[in-house]
Enzyme design. Sequence first.
Site, PDB file in Angstrom:
ATOM      1  N   ILE A 133       0.884  -1.160   0.000  1.00  0.00           N
ATOM      2  CA  ILE A 133       0.000   0.000   0.000  1.00  0.00           C
ATOM      3  C   ILE A 133       0.925   1.214   0.000  1.00  0.00           C
ATOM      4  CG2 ILE A 133      -0.205  -0.164   2.537  1.00  0.00           C
ATOM      5  CD1 ILE A 133      -2.884   1.256   2.358  1.00  0.00           C
ATOM      6  N   SER A 134       0.749   2.119  -0.955  1.00  0.00           N
ATOM      7  CA  SER A 134       1.666   3.249  -1.117  1.00  0.00           C
ATOM      8  C   SER A 134       1.634   4.183   0.074  1.00  0.00           C
ATOM      9  CB  SER A 134       1.307   4.038  -2.379  1.00  0.00           C
ATOM     10  OG  SER A 134       1.538   3.280  -3.536  1.00  0.00           O
ATOM     11  N   GLN A 135       2.766   4.870   0.284  1.00  0.00           N
ATOM     12  CA  GLN A 135       2.815   5.835   1.385  1.00  0.00           C
ATOM     13  C   GLN A 135       1.838   6.971   1.118  1.00  0.00           C
ATOM     14  OE1 GLN A 135       7.037   7.044   0.029  1.00  0.00           O
ATOM     15  NE2 GLN A 135       6.419   8.698   1.382  1.00  0.00           N
TER      16      GLN A 135
END
Length: 284
Positions: A133-135
């Site tokens: 899950i992207s920052q």
Amino acid sequence: MKDARPNFPLPLSSVTSGVRKPGTPAPVQTPQTATRNATTYTGARTPPSPGPAPRAPGYVQVTSSAPAAQRSDLAASEAVRRAMVGRIARQGVSDPKVLMAMETVPRHLFIEPAMSGQAYVDASLPIGHNQTISQPYIVARMIEVMRAGGELGKVLEIGTGCGYQAAVLSFVAKDVYSIERIKPLHELAKTNLRPLRISNLRLQYGDGMLGLPQVAPFDGIILAAAGLEVPRALLEQLAIGAHLVAPVGAQVQHLHRITRTGKSEWTSETLEACHFVPLRPGTI
């Protein structure tokens, strides 16, 4: 758009038929290296910023009839989301619609409960199948540069993952289409998103490098995986005047914003350094 929202998810077939399967780069932001983030970051919080943001449909509300523990958990989640948005704003994201969407979507619902203490730190986290899950900053930054202050109709996301970025996109675009090539992640995203009942979001299991030509053209396209170049099929599905945002590169990657300026003409801008999982063809 009327707020008569049927139950989520809606299949792609509900809106289309015949579906088959400027300048100098900015300083490097925190790399999205899931394993290191998962072991390095802690649950430390910064003080919440004052005042709530506007609420959008689909937000998980705290009600007086909810159990006290649940109300406490949700209130704490709101506070840390405000703190997260404050950090994103200090990093340079200024689009109020994007910041509101980031504050609205409960990121902790999209990660494993064991990592819930890290849900609102500015880090990517593992979601299984060698994906992340992207920052939060990267999610907000990519959506902001894709939107560029304009209104978005149809948007295409390549790489649904756990569904978090798709949920954020649903609050800044009229209709969102998201493709995932890994079947278990496609199912995970459906499970994560179902309680939010987001009616303007369609999930598709398939090869993201092919896009969705049956729904094109799109007013924005965003890629959550990096290739050595952007697939031609995706460039051709971009509406004239619209933006595509993607990480490009192998070991060294930079965000690129590509704008379609004519039937066979595109311009490209290199933005800041980043790190994403590789863009791959096919389905698994």
